[in-house]
Motif scaffolding. Sequence first.
Motif, PDB file in Angstrom:
ATOM      1  N   PRO A   1       0.689  -0.985  -0.011  1.00  0.00           N
ATOM      2  CA  PRO A   1      -0.030  -0.188   0.074  1.00  0.00           C
ATOM      3  C   PRO A   1       0.774   1.210  -0.129  1.00  0.00           C
ATOM      4  O   PRO A   1       2.083   1.034   0.318  1.00  0.00           O
ATOM      5  CB  PRO A   1      -0.803  -0.172   1.148  1.00  0.00           C
ATOM      6  N   PRO A   2       0.289   2.276  -0.184  1.00  0.00           N
ATOM      7  CA  PRO A   2       0.917   3.815  -0.059  1.00  0.00           C
ATOM      8  C   PRO A   2       1.715   3.951   0.993  1.00  0.00           C
ATOM      9  O   PRO A   2       0.929   3.495   2.128  1.00  0.00           O
ATOM     10  CB  PRO A   2       0.054   4.611  -0.589  1.00  0.00           C
ATOM     11  N   GLY A   3       2.825   4.304   1.164  1.00  0.00           N
ATOM     12  CA  GLY A   3       3.567   4.568   2.289  1.00  0.00           C
ATOM     13  C   GLY A   3       4.625   3.320   2.802  1.00  0.00           C
ATOM     14  O   GLY A   3       5.489   3.608   3.595  1.00  0.00           O
ATOM     15  N   THR A   4       4.458   2.311   2.068  1.00  0.00           N
ATOM     16  CA  THR A   4       5.418   1.240   2.306  1.00  0.00           C
ATOM     17  C   THR A   4       6.910   1.461   1.981  1.00  0.00           C
ATOM     18  O   THR A   4       7.248   1.980   0.871  1.00  0.00           O
ATOM     19  CB  THR A   4       4.841   0.055   1.446  1.00  0.00           C
ATOM     20  N   ARG A   5       7.687   1.282   2.664  1.00  0.00           N
ATOM     21  CA  ARG A   5       9.202   1.648   2.264  1.00  0.00           C
ATOM     22  C   ARG A   5       9.790   0.010   1.686  1.00  0.00           C
ATOM     23  O   ARG A   5       9.505  -0.980   2.195  1.00  0.00           O
ATOM     24  CB  ARG A   5      10.051   1.635   3.894  1.00  0.00           C
ATOM     25  N   VAL A   6      10.395   0.371   0.655  1.00  0.00           N
ATOM     26  CA  VAL A   6      11.059  -0.538  -0.049  1.00  0.00           C
ATOM     27  C   VAL A   6      12.501  -0.137  -0.613  1.00  0.00           C
ATOM     28  O   VAL A   6      12.822   0.843  -0.433  1.00  0.00           O
ATOM     29  CB  VAL A   6      10.240  -0.969  -1.490  1.00  0.00           C
ATOM     30  N   VAL A   7      13.094  -1.168  -0.936  1.00  0.00           N
ATOM     31  CA  VAL A   7      14.369  -1.065  -1.203  1.00  0.00           C
ATOM     32  C   VAL A   7      14.373  -1.501  -2.846  1.00  0.00           C
ATOM     33  O   VAL A   7      13.957  -2.588  -3.271  1.00  0.00           O
ATOM     34  CB  VAL A   7      15.410  -2.197  -0.454  1.00  0.00           C
ATOM     35  N   LEU A   8      14.946  -0.522  -3.598  1.00  0.00           N
ATOM     36  CA  LEU A   8      15.055  -0.708  -4.999  1.00  0.00           C
ATOM     37  C   LEU A   8      16.495  -0.751  -5.470  1.00  0.00           C
ATOM     38  O   LEU A   8      17.462  -0.060  -4.795  1.00  0.00           O
ATOM     39  CB  LEU A   8      14.582   0.506  -5.796  1.00  0.00           C
ATOM     40  N   GLU A   9      16.846  -1.297  -6.473  1.00  0.00           N
ATOM     41  CA  GLU A   9      18.076  -1.758  -6.996  1.00  0.00           C
ATOM     42  C   GLU A   9      18.290  -0.836  -8.396  1.00  0.00           C
ATOM     43  O   GLU A   9      17.621  -0.638  -9.230  1.00  0.00           O
ATOM     44  CB  GLU A   9      18.254  -3.268  -7.699  1.00  0.00           C
ATOM     45  N   ARG A  10      19.455  -0.058  -8.060  1.00  0.00           N
ATOM     46  CA  ARG A  10      19.570   1.002  -9.138  1.00  0.00           C
ATOM     47  C   ARG A  10      21.091   0.400 -10.063  1.00  0.00           C
ATOM     48  O   ARG A  10      22.025   0.441  -9.428  1.00  0.00           O
ATOM     49  CB  ARG A  10      19.707   2.451  -8.601  1.00  0.00           C
ATOM     50  N   TYR A  11      20.814   0.274 -11.282  1.00  0.00           N
ATOM     51  CA  TYR A  11      21.907  -0.098 -12.000  1.00  0.00           C
ATOM     52  C   TYR A  11      22.346   1.187 -13.120  1.00  0.00           C
ATOM     53  O   TYR A  11      21.571   1.543 -13.917  1.00  0.00           O
ATOM     54  CB  TYR A  11      21.543  -1.472 -13.035  1.00  0.00           C
TER      55      TYR A  11
END
Length: 427
Positions: A136-146
Amino acid sequence: MTRDDVPPLTADRPGTGSSRTRRAEASRRPVAGAWLVLVVLAVGVAALAGIALTWPTGPRVQEDPTQAGAVDFVTATVVGAQWRTCDGTVEDVEPDGTVPAEVRCLAVTAQLPEGVADGGTVEVVATAGLAPADVPPGTRVVLERYPEADGQPEVWAWGDFARGVPLTALAVVFALLTVVVAGVRGLRALLGLALAFGVLGAYLLPAVVAGENPLVVALCASAAIVVTVLYLAHGVSLRTTTALVGTLAGLALVTGLGVVGAALAHLEPVTSEDTFQLSRLLGDDGVDVLRGVFLCGVVLAGLGVLNDVTITQASAVWELRAADPGAGVRELFTRGMRIGRDHIASTVYTIAFAYAGASLPVLLLLEVYSQPLARTLTSGAFAEEIVRTLAGSIGLVLAIPLTTLIAAVVAGGTPHAEVAADRGHVH
């Protein structure tokens, strides 16, 4: 002098004993405890020497084969998620082996923090199995940036959920409850736990990666951990030393059983994709290193259980001796084993179900495949768990009577006043 004036030859007050008994107890005390201290000192010196000789001095692999430096991990905040249609991949293979041309996927839009890509938003495809309700909106996630490389544009991909806050909160609650319920002893136990993980992180893992013998490293680390943790949590006393010697003896049994079991069962070091990748990262001798890593795991897995049962048995014998000053070694051992048998039964269940719970996804997968039970239990992954479980269980079963016997001899040869002063449940 009348008959009433003659002092009684026997009929000492309960708990005090005659002067002859006290002298006998005092004479037996050095014999009962000195050899325990010598064993602990010898093991402690050997562990420190082993750590010094196997301390990692540099990285095993000079270049990072995973090129982890080319990936940036960014914590972002979800602002929206919706279903979309994506091209099918090998991860979407059907039961019949075909790969569908299109599949439904979850597109997640995340807000980047300030200073990263101008603080804008990016859209990534979440891992399979997630639904909009899971992010849901507000969830903290970890993204990978290449980053851009070789003419290829910058790419963003789904990494994982950011779990730092809930996990930290759970750990804080555990620490607070431990201190509130167990008091100062609970605080000392937490400090010992922190030191134990410090040894694992600063010495054991780097030493194994650096190419040192994993079994030697595990034994040195375990000996250093158990000596430090037991004395820190339960204090320096004969009772703690008794439990410590029982733990070290049980640890030696578990190690020997693990070595024999691994050889007889012909355990293969590479049994999954993760172990295959790890063997590649460890270099040309990665497969040989993994063989030692299994034994390293056997030692560490047995350490916690042995620590629990030996300190409990030593405490039980001390309580029995404090309650009955006239109890001899045989009686103390017999009574202590009544407690030990119950402990064996409950702890064996604990070990078995702990491993079963950790392996439940694999069990379910094999159930779906409908493989025969015998073939399932003798497969590589399960064989490892069975050897690890049985080695720990056999070591535990043998460590309880051994610790009980040592505690009975030591407690029986220690003056009752000192036993009473050192009593208290140390589980």
